[in-house]
Enzyme design. Structure first.
Site, PDB file in Angstrom:
ATOM      1  N   ASP A  42      -2.990   8.809   7.455  1.00 32.06           N
ATOM      2  CA  ASP A  42      -4.130   8.082   8.110  1.00 32.06           C
ATOM      3  C   ASP A  42      -3.835   7.251   9.557  1.00 32.06           C
ATOM      4  O   ASP A  42      -4.789   6.420   9.783  1.00 32.06           O
ATOM      5  CB  ASP A  42      -4.926   7.225   7.001  1.00 32.06           C
ATOM      6  CG  ASP A  42      -3.951   6.318   6.436  1.00 32.06           C
ATOM      7  OD1 ASP A  42      -2.771   6.136   6.885  1.00 32.06           O
ATOM      8  OD2 ASP A  42      -4.256   5.414   5.202  1.00 32.06           O
ATOM      9  N   HIS A  57      -0.395   5.290   6.707  1.00 30.59           N
ATOM     10  CA  HIS A  57       0.626   5.702   5.535  1.00 30.59           C
ATOM     11  C   HIS A  57       0.865   7.249   5.501  1.00 30.59           C
ATOM     12  O   HIS A  57       0.387   8.022   6.558  1.00 30.59           O
ATOM     13  CB  HIS A  57      -0.301   5.460   4.098  1.00 30.59           C
ATOM     14  CG  HIS A  57      -0.835   4.284   4.079  1.00 30.59           C
ATOM     15  ND1 HIS A  57      -2.227   4.052   4.729  1.00 30.59           N
ATOM     16  CD2 HIS A  57      -0.402   2.994   3.650  1.00 30.59           C
ATOM     17  CE1 HIS A  57      -2.268   2.611   4.525  1.00 30.59           C
ATOM     18  NE2 HIS A  57      -1.180   1.952   3.720  1.00 30.59           N
ATOM     19  N   SER A  96       0.862  -1.225   0.078  1.00 30.58           N
ATOM     20  CA  SER A  96      -0.137  -0.056  -0.034  1.00 30.58           C
ATOM     21  C   SER A  96       0.804   1.251   0.168  1.00 30.58           C
ATOM     22  O   SER A  96       0.300   2.296  -0.299  1.00 30.58           O
ATOM     23  CB  SER A  96      -1.077   0.001   1.320  1.00 30.58           C
ATOM     24  OG  SER A  96      -0.120   0.116   2.365  1.00 30.58           O
TER      25      SER A  96
END
Length: 361
Positions: free
Chosen positions: A332, A335, A32
């Protein structure tokens, strides 16, 4: 401080004036931290928070299945070398001659069989372990090079392998193991990365960036979920020692593997990108990077030191984003922000956070 940020942006935007280095393409593998849309190919699951606003608010103005408010490191590298933003490798009809992104949210170094064998298979998404991502890349090769050998083309392309391995550790940590127990799997995780890089070298890769894993002990996610009443569990930055020790152990093994590969393949240029050290510097001295906070998530809920609530994560009802993401390190709670990724890309291009730097005369 504002001046420092402006200077950093100016340097990133204009360094191409001093270097003639060019690449045919960029090919990226990971999770991610670098996925630019693979998880959303075939439809955007509305239950996935990253498909909801305010993801993408800073640059794209809408969610793009990137886990940030805007661009990622791979996006900034592509822009620097005058290449298009990398298309998701699973997106049919895309032109992959100038780059492709095999990274996918939930990606791991190890495969499903490994996680099942140690009892944490249910804690992984297993959307694409590294060996599968490389298979996706192998399937793309004919569309890139036609019937010709790709080795000459890949020789003048940039490969980015990682960050990958973080989800291998997350699976264990959320599966009930502590960081010390989890560290016993690090050699296997790094071995999988080593083997993946070696496969890419066999396909013709020469310039390869291998990023370390991040200091997860500084993430609002773990700081919130694994809070401790013992001051001794925290370092001078307020990060959880045991979690960062796990990441450091992985990185020491990874750096040794990079050195071994460089010795074994002297005609390659394998660059160890120190994600960990750079983010630690941002945590220690946020103001030097233009941030007003390093521990608090821009997008989340709950306020306080971390602004992270696992039941009200970014993109969920009850969560909201700050008005100035560029002032935050964490987007968040897991990340980073576009502003952080921009500076990380600069640190890889020029050093000192890549050894050797991507750019060379």
């Amino acid at each position: 401080m504002k001046t420092l940020v402006i200077i950093s942006f100016f340097l990133f935007s204009n360094l191409h004036l001093s270097y003639s280095q060019k690449y045919n393409a960029i090919y990226s593998f990971g999770d991610s931290i670098s996925d630019t849309g693979n998880l959303c190919v075939g439809g955007r699951d509305p239950s996935l928070t990253l498909t909801q606003p305010p993801y993408g608010m800073t640059f794209f103005g809408k969610p793009t299945c990137r886990c940030s408010d805007g661009r990622l490191v791979v996006d900034f590298l592509a822009e620097y070398f005058g290449l298009p933003l990398l298309p998701a490798s699973k997106a049919s009809g895309s032109d992959f001659k100038k780059g492709a992104n095999m990274a996918i949210i939930g990606g791991t170094a190890q495969n499903a069989a490994f996680f099942n064998s140690i009892g944490v298979g249910s804690k992984t998404w297993n959307n694409g372990p590294l060996e599968t991502q490389i298979q996706w890349f192998q399937q793309l090769a004919p569309s890139i090079c036609g019937s010709s050998s790709c080795k000459a083309y890949f020789k003048n392309s940039l490969f980015i392998v990682g960050e990958i391995g973080g989800n291998d550790y997350n699976a264990n940590l959320f599966g009930g193991r502590d960081p010390q127990q989890t560290s016993s799997y690090a050699p296997k995780v790094v071995e999988a990365v080593y083997n993946g890089i070696e496969k890419l070298i066999g396909m013709g890769a020469v310039d390869i960036v291998v990023p370390s894993v991040l200091p997860i002990g500084c993430f609002p996610l773990y700081l919130s979920l694994r809070q401790s009443s013992s001051a001794g569990d925290y370092d001078g930055n307020g990060c959880l020692k045991s979690f960062n020790n796990l990441a450091s152990y992985h990185n020491s093994l990874l750096k040794s593997s990079v050195n071994s590969l460089q010795s074994k393949y002297p005609n390659t240029r394998i660059m160890y990108a120190d994600f960990y050290a750079q983010v630690i510097q941002m945590v220690q001295s946020p103001g030097s990077f233009g941030f007003t906070t390093s521990m608090q998530a821009c997008c989340g809920a709950g306020g306080g030191k971390y602004n992270y609530d696992n039941n009200k994560r970014c993109g969920m009802s009850g969560a909201s984003a700050c008005s100035t993401p560029a002032k935050y390190l964490s987007w968040d709670g897991i990340h980073l922000t576009e502003a952080a990724y921009r500076q990380i890309a600069n640190g890889w291009l020029n050093g000192p956070y890549s050894s050797p730097p991507i750019l060379h005369n």
